[in-house]
Design an enzyme around this catalytic site. Structure first.
Site, PDB file in Angstrom:
ATOM      1  N   SER A  66       0.801  -1.231   0.000  1.00 59.28           N
ATOM      2  CA  SER A  66       0.000   0.000   0.000  1.00 59.28           C
ATOM      3  C   SER A  66       0.831   1.277   0.000  1.00 59.28           C
ATOM      4  O   SER A  66       0.305   2.343  -0.304  1.00 59.28           O
ATOM      5  CB  SER A  66      -0.949   0.015   1.198  1.00 59.28           C
ATOM      6  N   LYS A  69       0.595   4.919   6.650  1.00 62.56           N
ATOM      7  CA  LYS A  69       0.124   5.696   5.500  1.00 62.56           C
ATOM      8  C   LYS A  69       0.761   7.082   5.557  1.00 62.56           C
ATOM      9  O   LYS A  69       1.535   7.404   6.455  1.00 62.56           O
ATOM     10  CB  LYS A  69      -1.406   5.847   5.514  1.00 62.56           C
TER      11      LYS A  69
END
Length: 224
Positions: free
Chosen positions: A35, A89
């Site tokens: 990701s 993230k």
């Protein structure tokens, strides 16, 4: 048992202090998924500064004191607001920001991010196969420097969302692998109390698809 405890009290104290250090001061975080490609690869292990934003009671999300302010562009670890899973993230929205996405382009407080194409390379995506990924430089509003992101045009993804305002005390997170990341587009905003720390450096790295061969060129790489 009491005899064993007395004989090993030094080692037990070390383990306790080490546990406190890892939960309150600094930690490391293995990267299990794609990701955050192209900046973080599966098999990277990153150093996490747990004192970058908050001083917490060890083993809890109770914040004793704020030690710094998260910034747009920071790569952070945090507990998922859905199920508590630890995630990593990039912060794209601060409290009070208005954020939208239009055909992959971020718009922050009315200002569209700037993009420039870098390269096209192949990536194997689970359950899909080998695809062509587009590497792009992104310069968002309020960020000190650009960073790379990755696009996968062949993959169904949320490439558009209407303008939303980040609530007070919350942050919007996106993965750098924009079309292959479960992030704030899916689980919403992240409260500050769930921030674990700032990911600063790749400590070590191994290619999990090639018998865990070390990727020495990534050792000690600063994140941006």
């Amino acid at each position: 048992m009491s005899t064993w405890l007395r004989a090993n009290k030094g080692f037990i104290m070390f383990l306790m202090l080490f546990g406190v250090f890892r939960t309150a001061v600094a930690d490391w975080n293995p990267i299990p998924s794609a990701s955050m490609r192209p900046n973080l690869l599966e098999g990277d292990v990153v150093f996490v500064n747990r004192l970058a934003y908050n001083l917490k009671v060890p083993l809890t999300d109770i914040v004793l004191q704020h030690t710094g302010e998260p910034q747009r562009g920071d790569i952070v670890t945090f507990s998922s607001p859905l199920d508590g899973t630890r995630l990593i993230k990039r912060i794209v929205g601060l409290p009070g920001d208005t954020v939208a996405m239009r055909n992959e382009q971020l718009v922050i407080n009315g200002q569209a991010a700037q993009y420039s194409a870098l390269d096209t390379v192949a990536e194997t995506v689970a359950a899909v196969g080998q695809l062509q990924e587009q590497l792009v430089s992104e310069q968002g509003s309020g960020q000190a420097q650009p960073h790379r992101i990755q696009l996968l045009p062949q993959v169904p993804a949320r490439r558009n969302f209407a303008a939303v305002t980040v609530p007070a005390g919350h942050y919007m997170m996106l993965g750098d692998n924009r079309d292959n990341s479960a992030d704030s587009r899916y689980f919403g905003f992240v409260p500050r109390a769930l921030l674990i720390g700032k990911a600063e450096t790749i400590l070590v790295s191994a290619n999990i698809q090639d018998h865990w061969q070390p990727r020495f060129s990534r050792f000690g790489t600063a994140l941006k």
